[in-house]
Design a protein around this motif. Structure first.
Motif, mmCIF file in Angstrom:
data_model
loop_
_atom_site.group_PDB
_atom_site.id
_atom_site.type_symbol
_atom_site.label_atom_id
_atom_site.label_comp_id
_atom_site.label_asym_id
_atom_site.label_seq_id
_atom_site.Cartn_x
_atom_site.Cartn_y
_atom_site.Cartn_z
ATOM 1 N N SER A 170 13.162 0.426 -13.549
ATOM 2 C CA SER A 170 12.194 1.522 -13.708
ATOM 3 C C SER A 170 10.771 0.987 -13.791
ATOM 4 C CB SER A 170 12.520 2.324 -14.977
ATOM 5 O OG SER A 170 13.755 2.984 -14.840
ATOM 6 N N ILE A 171 10.599 -0.165 -14.431
ATOM 7 C CA ILE A 171 9.278 -0.790 -14.528
ATOM 8 C C ILE A 171 8.789 -1.186 -13.139
ATOM 9 C CG2 ILE A 171 8.020 -2.809 -15.381
ATOM 10 C CD1 ILE A 171 9.911 -2.716 -17.850
ATOM 11 N N ARG A 172 9.659 -1.812 -12.356
ATOM 12 C CA ARG A 172 9.293 -2.216 -10.993
ATOM 13 C C ARG A 172 8.867 -0.991 -10.166
ATOM 14 N NH1 ARG A 172 14.252 -5.364 -11.552
ATOM 15 N NH2 ARG A 172 13.731 -7.576 -11.866
ATOM 16 N N LYS A 173 9.631 0.077 -10.320
ATOM 17 C CA LYS A 173 9.345 1.298 -9.570
ATOM 18 C C LYS A 173 8.008 1.901 -9.992
ATOM 19 C CE LYS A 173 11.477 5.739 -8.386
ATOM 20 N NZ LYS A 173 12.640 6.639 -8.641
ATOM 21 N N LYS A 174 7.741 1.906 -11.300
ATOM 22 C CA LYS A 174 6.492 2.470 -11.813
ATOM 23 C C LYS A 174 5.288 1.678 -11.292
ATOM 24 C CE LYS A 174 6.022 4.093 -16.027
ATOM 25 N NZ LYS A 174 5.311 5.395 -15.838
ATOM 26 N N ILE A 175 5.350 0.375 -11.380
ATOM 27 C CA ILE A 175 4.232 -0.463 -10.929
ATOM 28 C C ILE A 175 4.086 -0.384 -9.414
ATOM 29 C CG2 ILE A 175 3.368 -2.841 -10.767
ATOM 30 C CD1 ILE A 175 4.769 -3.375 -13.468
ATOM 31 N N LYS B 129 -0.854 1.176 -5.558
ATOM 32 C CA LYS B 129 -1.306 0.061 -4.722
ATOM 33 C C LYS B 129 -1.766 -1.107 -5.591
ATOM 34 C CE LYS B 129 -2.825 2.831 -0.752
ATOM 35 N NZ LYS B 129 -3.980 3.201 0.094
ATOM 36 N N LYS B 130 -1.528 -2.306 -5.111
ATOM 37 C CA LYS B 130 -1.776 -3.504 -5.908
ATOM 38 C C LYS B 130 -3.209 -3.589 -6.414
ATOM 39 C CE LYS B 130 -0.608 -8.414 -5.953
ATOM 40 N NZ LYS B 130 0.040 -9.512 -5.200
ATOM 41 N N GLY B 131 -4.174 -3.292 -5.582
ATOM 42 C CA GLY B 131 -5.574 -3.405 -5.998
ATOM 43 C C GLY B 131 -6.037 -2.307 -6.936
ATOM 44 N N GLN B 132 -5.206 -1.274 -7.119
ATOM 45 C CA GLN B 132 -5.592 -0.122 -7.948
ATOM 46 C C GLN B 132 -4.942 -0.138 -9.330
ATOM 47 O OE1 GLN B 132 -7.764 2.516 -6.911
ATOM 48 N NE2 GLN B 132 -8.212 0.963 -5.359
ATOM 49 N N ARG B 133 -3.988 -1.041 -9.562
ATOM 50 C CA ARG B 133 -3.153 -0.955 -10.770
ATOM 51 C C ARG B 133 -3.923 -1.081 -12.064
ATOM 52 N NH1 ARG B 133 1.527 -4.529 -7.724
ATOM 53 N NH2 ARG B 133 2.265 -2.758 -6.464
ATOM 54 N N THR B 134 -4.945 -1.916 -12.088
ATOM 55 C CA THR B 134 -5.669 -2.113 -13.352
ATOM 56 C C THR B 134 -6.627 -0.974 -13.671
ATOM 57 O OG1 THR B 134 -7.270 -3.503 -12.165
ATOM 58 C CG2 THR B 134 -5.487 -4.623 -13.340
ATOM 59 N N LYS B 135 -6.733 0.000 -12.781
ATOM 60 C CA LYS B 135 -7.517 1.199 -13.097
ATOM 61 C C LYS B 135 -6.752 2.129 -14.032
ATOM 62 C CE LYS B 135 -10.484 1.746 -9.028
ATOM 63 N NZ LYS B 135 -11.697 1.570 -9.828
ATOM 64 N N GLU C 284 7.203 -12.159 -12.409
ATOM 65 C CA GLU C 284 7.212 -11.126 -11.375
ATOM 66 C C GLU C 284 6.130 -10.077 -11.663
ATOM 67 O OE1 GLU C 284 10.240 -7.584 -9.867
ATOM 68 O OE2 GLU C 284 11.088 -9.337 -10.890
ATOM 69 N N ILE C 285 5.993 -9.715 -12.933
ATOM 70 C CA ILE C 285 4.964 -8.743 -13.334
ATOM 71 C C ILE C 285 3.569 -9.328 -13.102
ATOM 72 C CG2 ILE C 285 4.005 -7.428 -15.266
ATOM 73 C CD1 ILE C 285 6.720 -6.422 -14.251
ATOM 74 N N LEU C 286 3.379 -10.603 -13.441
ATOM 75 C CA LEU C 286 2.084 -11.250 -13.222
ATOM 76 C C LEU C 286 1.703 -11.218 -11.749
ATOM 77 C CD1 LEU C 286 2.443 -14.354 -15.579
ATOM 78 C CD2 LEU C 286 0.909 -12.417 -15.905
ATOM 79 N N THR C 287 2.675 -11.464 -10.888
ATOM 80 C CA THR C 287 2.416 -11.417 -9.448
ATOM 81 C C THR C 287 1.998 -10.019 -9.010
ATOM 82 O OG1 THR C 287 4.016 -13.200 -9.052
ATOM 83 C CG2 THR C 287 3.432 -11.802 -7.171
ATOM 84 N N CYS C 288 2.649 -9.007 -9.579
ATOM 85 C CA CYS C 288 2.316 -7.612 -9.247
ATOM 86 C C CYS C 288 0.868 -7.274 -9.591
ATOM 87 C CB CYS C 288 3.240 -6.650 -9.991
ATOM 88 S SG CYS C 288 4.938 -6.628 -9.386
ATOM 89 N N PHE C 289 0.294 -7.983 -10.578
ATOM 90 C CA PHE C 289 -1.082 -7.711 -11.005
ATOM 91 C C PHE C 289 -2.066 -8.765 -10.493
ATOM 92 C CE2 PHE C 289 1.086 -4.744 -13.633
ATOM 93 C CZ PHE C 289 0.157 -3.794 -13.993
ATOM 94 N N GLY C 290 -1.615 -9.572 -9.550
ATOM 95 C CA GLY C 290 -2.521 -10.487 -8.857
ATOM 96 C C GLY C 290 -2.912 -11.731 -9.614
#
Length: 743
Positions: A653-658, A662-668, A695-701
């Motif tokens: 569920s976490i993977r799906k939510k993140i 889009k990768k560049g928009q997640r920290t907004k 894996e989570i760190l990679t998702c946030f660049g």
């Protein structure tokens, strides 16, 4: 500390993130205390004029830059220890979530982005005095910022009169508090029901024969952020000077409020205290205009009428119907200019005696407690017979009756009778359950806490005497019977409390329920320290194991029944999460089975192309689960083997939510930023050399070369927003109660 000495203690300006940015309705394991510590430790500041973040030089400079870029959505080029933001980095997306409000209706709450939270710190630092100035414009307001809250401790007995009540929802003016509830102190009431009991209300009742209660329809949703400038200046002046307004106080407050809501100008966030302040300043301007317009119509405040406003709840005292109609018409015209209106369904007239249905119900509930709950402990000295018959000539030969060492404990409580009479009160008083739920739970918590303290004191004294060999076998049996009676009394109280809560579970009432349950659990787990010889002390349980098990099983059964009736749904996700934490407090013998959790979480079984179950069985959530559900479930599941399969479901569920953003928009997104830091800090996600965390760190660049160093830094901080371990439920509840909003 010398008696009578006052020691002022002050938080840094960053304390606003502790008190003014979060909704009250959040899980007990969530807070901003550790985020606050991070800000203070690294002296992280936001400068509005320069539109940049700064922090101190430190050995972890590279990791700090990575953290700043994620937690404040501030990417790009960094200078030494500062980061200037781009214009597209100003607006942030708050974490919106729903809680049950009315039947088949929800209230949308919002948790602002961490960048907006620290931006508020900067705003308060610059404009706190202007906020106080503009909060003094209305003659009607009875909940408004009055001064900057102070953190002081007084040990004087004389100082008790000015000591703040820990039950106060907000800081009250001219009172002292152990912990800060809000950045500002407030006049005049921390709770609207205190107004009903105050001299001002009773004086108005003497002067006027009629009362009209009314409020605004969807007040926060209706507010147009630009209207603050109209209120503090003049609408025409604002329209003629649009280029100058952004640099003014209302212009900057408007920009902050809309920026925290991703640029929305229609409606403001519901939940944070800063939103209530913003609304208060606008409503103050409306009050001031209404009073002025009424004066021109020869209707004078304090003579022809009196108005008291608590946030958006209005109390209009008057005598003549004509006066009421003129006032309502004047308000309607002024409110329309600000795109607001009355909530007609909540406009209620009263004639003398000016008492509301809720006040009637409250008084009946107090009587219900007085008449149906009895708890008396007759002390030994009260049982000693020191009276002598009048007809005995020589009283010197008489001796009082021998002192009985175990005093009588008289207990009376019948949950069935309480439930029946409570339902009668609801019907007769014409109120709904939700209207008096929190009050009733608060009353029963007070009664329960008081009686527990009385019994504990009695039991400790008796236990010490028993261990010293000073009680006879008959007195020991009497003491055991008293303990059994007290256990049954507690079970009866639990019956009523869970009935009341089960009618309509809401976040506020869940928190009050958990407060009572935590006190009961602590009481039945408690050990008493008894001196065994001159140098040693021994610890003894205050209650027999059989009585402890009765209480814990009762709590467990009631919680399981509640969870079974209130499964996780799309729009009701946090109401019952607190109950999982209570089950955890009971110990491993009272854990939910994996199947019970699957049922509560309302999981769907995953089927293959032939419509058969995966082997082994796999599940998925029917609806997307939010940040709070994820963290509470991870807190509950820990590394328990039985729950491994459920942890796999949560990770998916976490993977799906993140992945949905889009990768560049997640920290907004506030929700994703909070989730990111809590996942990296979580001690229950360390499997396979932190594979999932990386894996989570990679998702946030985050650069792969920095993965382990980043994880090490975040874990050294230990907690960010979720308290994963070393959890003390009562301490967390005490901290939580200090943030309870107006009601």
């Amino acid at each position: 500390m010398r008696k009578g000495k006052k020691i002022p203690l002050s938080y840094s300006i960053e304390r606003a993130v502790l008190s003014d940015v979060l909704p009250y309705e959040t899980p007990i394991i969530f807070s901003n205390r550790h985020f606050y510590e991070f800000l203070v430790k690294y002296k992280i500041k936001y400068c509005a004029e320069e539109n940049q973040f700064t922090w101190i030089n430190c050995k972890d400079e590279n990791i700090i830059k990575e953290i700043i870029s994620i937690i404040f959505d501030a990417h790009g080029v960094y200078e030494a220890n500062k980061k200037k933001l781009n214009s597209n980095e100003l607006r942030k997306i708050p974490f919106h979530y729903k809680i049950a409000h009315k039947e088949n209706d929800f209230r949308d709450l919002a948790l602002p982005h961490p960048k907006c939270q620290i931006e508020l710190v900067s705003f308060y630092e610059e404009f706190k005095e202007l906020i106080l100035h503009y909060s003094k414009q209305s003659s009607f307001s009875i909940r408004r910022p009055a001064s900057i809250a102070k953190f002081v401790y007084s040990n004087t007995s004389a100082g008790k009169d000015g000591k703040g009540d820990e039950e106060d929802m907000i800081e009250e003016y001219n009172k002292e508090y152990k912990s800060l509830k809000t950045f500002f102190t407030y006049e005049k009431y921390s709770n609207v029901y205190k107004f009903y009991e105050d001299y001002i209300y009773h004086r108005a009742e003497k002067k006027f024969n009629r009362l009209l209660k009314f409020d605004l329809a969807k007040c926060f949703d209706s507010i147009y952020t630009h209207s603050l400038a109209w209120t503090l200046f003049d609408k025409q002046f604002v329209k003629d000077n649009l280029d100058k307004i952004p640099s003014t106080f209302p212009g900057k407050f408007d920009a902050f409020i809309s920026g925290a809501n991703y640029g929305e100008t229609n409606g403001i966030l519901i939940g944070p205290e800063f939103s209530r302040i913003f609304a208060e300043l606008i409503l103050q301007g409306i009050d001031k205009k209404v009073e002025s317009d009424l004066s021109r119509k020869k209707k004078i405040h304090k003579i022809d009428y009196e108005i008291y406003r608590y946030v958006d709840d209005y109390f209009l005292f008057y005598n003549e119907e004509e006066t009421k109609e003129i006032i309502l018409e004047t308000y309607k015209v002024s409110l329309k200019e600000y795109k607001m209106s009355f909530n007609d369904s909540k406009t209620i007239p009263y004639e003398k005696p000016l008492i509301t249905e809720i006040t009637i119900a409250k008084n009946k509930i107090l009587n219900l407690v007085r008449e149906n709950i009895e708890f008396k402990i007759r002390k030994e000295k009260d049982k000693e017979d020191k009276s002598f018959p009048n007809n005995v000539p020589n009283q010197d030969d008489l001796k009082p009756e021998k002192k009985i060492k175990v005093g009588d404990v008289k207990i009376r409580c019948n949950s069935n009778k309480l439930i029946t009479e409570f339902k009668t009160i609801v019907v007769v008083s014409h109120v709904s359950y939700k209207d008096i739920m929190n009050f009733t739970l608060a009353v029963f918590k007070t009664v329960l806490t008081r009686n527990i303290k009385k019994y504990q004191k009695h039991k400790r004294a008796m236990l010490k005497r028993q261990l010293s060999g000073n009680l006879s076998e008959k007195e020991k049996r009497k003491l055991a019977k008293q303990e059994s009676n007290f256990t049954e009394y507690t079970i009866e109280m639990l019956d009523f409390i869970f009935f009341l809560y089960g009618v309509s579970p809401r976040v506020n009432s869940t928190i009050k329920l958990v407060g009572m349950l935590s006190i009961i659990i602590k009481t039945f787990k408690k050990k008493t320290k008894v001196k065994s010889d001159e140098a040693r002390y021994s610890l003894y349980y205050q209650f027999f194991q059989i009585n402890q098990e009765k209480i814990f099983k009762k709590i467990s059964d009631e919680i399981i029944l509640t969870l079974d009736r209130n499964k996780l749904r799309e729009h009701v996700q946090i109401e019952t999460l607190y109950l999982l934490i209570i089950l955890k407090e009971l110990g491993k013998d009272y854990r939910l089975t994996a199947n019970q959790l699957i049922k509560y979480l309302n999981l769907d079984e995953i089927l293959d192309s032939d419509n058969k179950s995966y082997d082994p069985k796999r599940y998925k959530f029917k609806n997307e689960i939010n940040y709070f559900v994820i963290t509470v479930l991870l807190f509950y599941l820990k590394d328990i083997k039985e729950y491994r399969g459920l942890k796999v479901v949560i990770k998916e569920s976490i993977r799906k939510k993140i992945g949905a953003i889009k990768k560049g928009q997640r920290t907004k997104y506030s929700e994703l930023v909070l989730l990111f830091f809590d996942l990296i800090a979580c001690p229950y996600l360390k499997e396979n050399d932190n594979k999932f965390k990386k894996e989570i760190l990679t998702c946030f660049g985050v650069d792969k070369a920095n993965h382990q160093e980043f994880i090490n830094f975040v874990e050294r901080q230990r907690y960010w927003f979720t308290k994963w371990d070393n959890f003390n439920l009562l301490e967390e509840l005490n901290a939580k109660s200090s943030l309870e909003p107006y009601s």
